[in-house]
Design an enzyme around this catalytic site. Structure first.
Site, short mmCIF file in Angstrom:
data_model
loop_
_atom_site.label_atom_id
_atom_site.label_comp_id
_atom_site.label_asym_id
_atom_site.label_seq_id
_atom_site.Cartn_x
_atom_site.Cartn_y
_atom_site.Cartn_z
N ASN A 109 -4.34 0.01 -4.73
CA ASN A 109 -3.58 1.05 -4.04
C ASN A 109 -3.87 2.39 -4.73
O ASN A 109 -3.56 2.55 -5.92
CB ASN A 109 -2.09 0.71 -4.09
CG ASN A 109 -1.24 1.75 -3.40
OD1 ASN A 109 -1.46 2.94 -3.56
ND2 ASN A 109 -0.25 1.31 -2.63
N HIS A 144 -1.73 7.12 -5.83
CA HIS A 144 -1.40 8.06 -6.90
C HIS A 144 -2.57 8.96 -7.32
O HIS A 144 -2.36 9.92 -8.05
CB HIS A 144 -0.74 7.34 -8.07
CG HIS A 144 0.57 6.75 -7.61
ND1 HIS A 144 1.56 7.53 -7.05
CD2 HIS A 144 1.02 5.47 -7.54
CE1 HIS A 144 2.58 6.75 -6.69
NE2 HIS A 144 2.26 5.50 -6.97
N HIS A 187 -0.61 4.06 1.31
CA HIS A 187 0.67 4.13 2.03
C HIS A 187 0.82 5.55 2.57
O HIS A 187 0.95 6.49 1.80
CB HIS A 187 1.79 3.80 1.03
CG HIS A 187 3.16 3.80 1.64
ND1 HIS A 187 4.28 3.43 0.94
CD2 HIS A 187 3.62 4.13 2.88
CE1 HIS A 187 5.36 3.52 1.70
NE2 HIS A 187 4.98 3.96 2.89
N ARG A 242 3.15 7.99 4.07
CA ARG A 242 4.60 8.14 4.20
C ARG A 242 4.96 9.23 5.19
O ARG A 242 4.19 10.17 5.39
CB ARG A 242 5.21 8.52 2.84
CG ARG A 242 5.30 7.37 1.87
CD ARG A 242 6.02 7.80 0.59
NE ARG A 242 6.40 6.64 -0.20
CZ ARG A 242 7.59 6.03 -0.10
NH1 ARG A 242 8.52 6.50 0.70
NH2 ARG A 242 7.85 4.99 -0.85
N ARG A 293 3.95 12.66 1.03
CA ARG A 293 3.99 13.12 -0.37
C ARG A 293 2.67 12.87 -1.11
O ARG A 293 2.39 13.52 -2.09
CB ARG A 293 5.16 12.47 -1.12
CG ARG A 293 5.02 11.00 -1.29
CD ARG A 293 6.14 10.43 -2.14
NE ARG A 293 7.41 10.41 -1.44
CZ ARG A 293 8.43 9.63 -1.82
NH1 ARG A 293 8.30 8.86 -2.88
NH2 ARG A 293 9.54 9.62 -1.14
N GLU A 326 -0.39 0.86 4.53
CA GLU A 326 1.05 0.57 4.57
C GLU A 326 1.73 1.69 5.34
O GLU A 326 1.45 2.87 5.10
CB GLU A 326 1.62 0.55 3.15
CG GLU A 326 1.01 -0.50 2.27
CD GLU A 326 1.47 -0.34 0.83
OE1 GLU A 326 2.22 0.60 0.52
OE2 GLU A 326 1.06 -1.17 0.01
N THR A 340 8.87 2.36 -2.80
CA THR A 340 9.47 1.41 -1.86
C THR A 340 10.50 0.54 -2.58
O THR A 340 10.20 -0.05 -3.61
CB THR A 340 8.36 0.52 -1.25
OG1 THR A 340 7.28 1.36 -0.86
CG2 THR A 340 8.86 -0.26 -0.06
N GLU A 392 3.62 -9.99 2.65
CA GLU A 392 3.38 -9.56 1.27
C GLU A 392 4.72 -9.68 0.56
O GLU A 392 5.69 -9.01 0.93
CB GLU A 392 2.88 -8.11 1.23
CG GLU A 392 2.69 -7.63 -0.22
CD GLU A 392 2.14 -6.22 -0.32
OE1 GLU A 392 1.68 -5.67 0.71
OE2 GLU A 392 2.18 -5.66 -1.42
N HIS A 450 3.90 -4.92 -5.85
CA HIS A 450 4.90 -3.93 -6.27
C HIS A 450 5.28 -4.10 -7.73
O HIS A 450 5.81 -5.13 -8.14
CB HIS A 450 6.19 -3.94 -5.43
CG HIS A 450 6.79 -2.56 -5.40
ND1 HIS A 450 7.60 -2.10 -6.38
CD2 HIS A 450 6.58 -1.52 -4.56
CE1 HIS A 450 7.91 -0.85 -6.13
NE2 HIS A 450 7.30 -0.46 -5.04
N1 PXP Z 1 2.77 -3.21 -1.95
C1 PXP Z 1 3.58 -2.39 -1.23
C2 PXP Z 1 4.07 -2.87 0.09
C3 PXP Z 1 3.93 -1.12 -1.71
O1 PXP Z 1 4.75 -0.34 -0.98
C4 PXP Z 1 3.40 -0.69 -2.94
C5 PXP Z 1 3.72 0.70 -3.43
O2 PXP Z 1 3.22 1.63 -2.54
C6 PXP Z 1 2.55 -1.55 -3.63
C7 PXP Z 1 2.28 -2.82 -3.13
C8 PXP Z 1 1.93 -1.17 -4.93
O3 PXP Z 1 2.92 -1.01 -5.89
P1 PXP Z 1 2.56 -0.45 -7.32
O4 PXP Z 1 2.07 0.94 -7.14
O5 PXP Z 1 3.85 -0.54 -8.06
O6 PXP Z 1 1.49 -1.35 -7.88
#
Ligand code: PXP
Length: 255
Positions: free
Chosen positions: A13, A16, A49, A51, A55, A76, A107, A157, A206
């Site tokens: 992901n 960031h 993701h 949003r 952001r 996402e 989330t 998930e 997550h």
């Molecule tokens: N899975 C989902 C559904 C999420 O919303 C997120 C955060 O955007 C992640 C995985 C990844 O989480 P993390 O950034 O804490 O690894």
């Protein structure tokens, strides 16, 4: 079942990377470069993701990533008309339905599919009619999982947020902390087995880190991890390529 023979896939992901870019509303660091490096380092897919408040990931990012990502693009998004339109126009390989609150830092838990049945069902139908694979981010709760299966969701998930919280810092090192983390692993394991038995694919994510992912990588029903913040954090010090390689190494179980 314990995963002794194969390892799950890793989608990185890269939200960031965009968070840093948006901190200055500028053009760097490039999300496209990030995606390419993740793929070169062995990631099986890229997750972002988008949003409602934009952001980090922007609409244009999704369009560009659709052109550049050669592995697997998982987007996402919340169950809104605006997001449905973006998904149908850009056609990612997969859409993961997530809950979204305007002021949350990240989330907070899984989507309540049971409580939002008609909205989720309608969205799933439109996404599937457009040929998009549909995943839903849910808590490890049997009723949520069964409802996902009943409305045509193809993958769940499992939200690992609670497990992640229990393993933060030294919490899970011993005593009651270790016991509670082990209980949460069992809850995730049971949910994964249940979902797999219903014919669903099972992902997890997550708050997962180099330190806590191992216990979940051992669950063979989980075939995909979505991990972001911890990899991007480490990449500040090691570079992104190495950070991705090291996470793949942690997910790979003894062959
Ligand atoms: N899975 C989902 C559904 C999420 O919303 C997120 C955060 O955007 C992640 C995985 C990844 O989480 P993390 O950034 O804490 O690894």
């Amino acid at each position: 079942m314990i995963n002794e023979y194969m390892s799950a896939k890793l989608n990185v992901n890269i939200d960031h990377v965009a968070t840093i870019r948006e901190a200055r509303k500028t053009i760097e660091p490039s999300i496209i470069t990030a995606a390419v490096i993740c793929e070169q380092a062995g990631a099986d897919g890229i997750t972002v993701h988008i949003r409602g408040d934009r952001r980090h990931i922007q609409d244009r990012d999704i369009e560009l990533l659709r052109d550049v990502v050669t592995t697997y693009l998982n987007v996402e998004l919340a169950t809104t008309e605006e997001m449905l339109k973006i998904a149908i126009e850009t056609k990612p390989d997969a859409v993961s339905l997530v809950p979204e609150k305007p002021n949350e830092v990240t989330t907070e838990g899984g989507l309540d599919v049971v409580g939002n049945l008609s909205t989720v069902r309608a969205m799933v139908k439109k996404l599937r009619d457009a040929g998009i694979f549909v995943s839903a981010f849910v808590d490890p709760v049997h009723e949520q999982i069964e409802t996902c299966q009943s409305i045509g969701i193809q993958q769940i998930e499992l939200c690992t947020g609670e497990y992640a919280e229990l393993t933060l810092g030294s919490k899970a090192a011993h005593g009651e902390g270790a016991m509670r983390a082990a209980q949460e692993v069992k809850r995730i394991h049971d949910a994964a087995v249940h979902a797999h038995g219903l014919g669903l694919k099972v992902a997890a994510g997550h708050g997962l880190t180099y330190r806590n992912v191992g216990a979940l990588a051992a669950i063979s029903e989980i075939t995909e991890f979505n991990i972001g913040h911890n990899i991007i954090s480490r990449s500040v010090f090691t570079g992104l390529y190495k950070a991705v390689e090291e996470m793949i190494e942690k997910i790979r179980v003894v062959q």
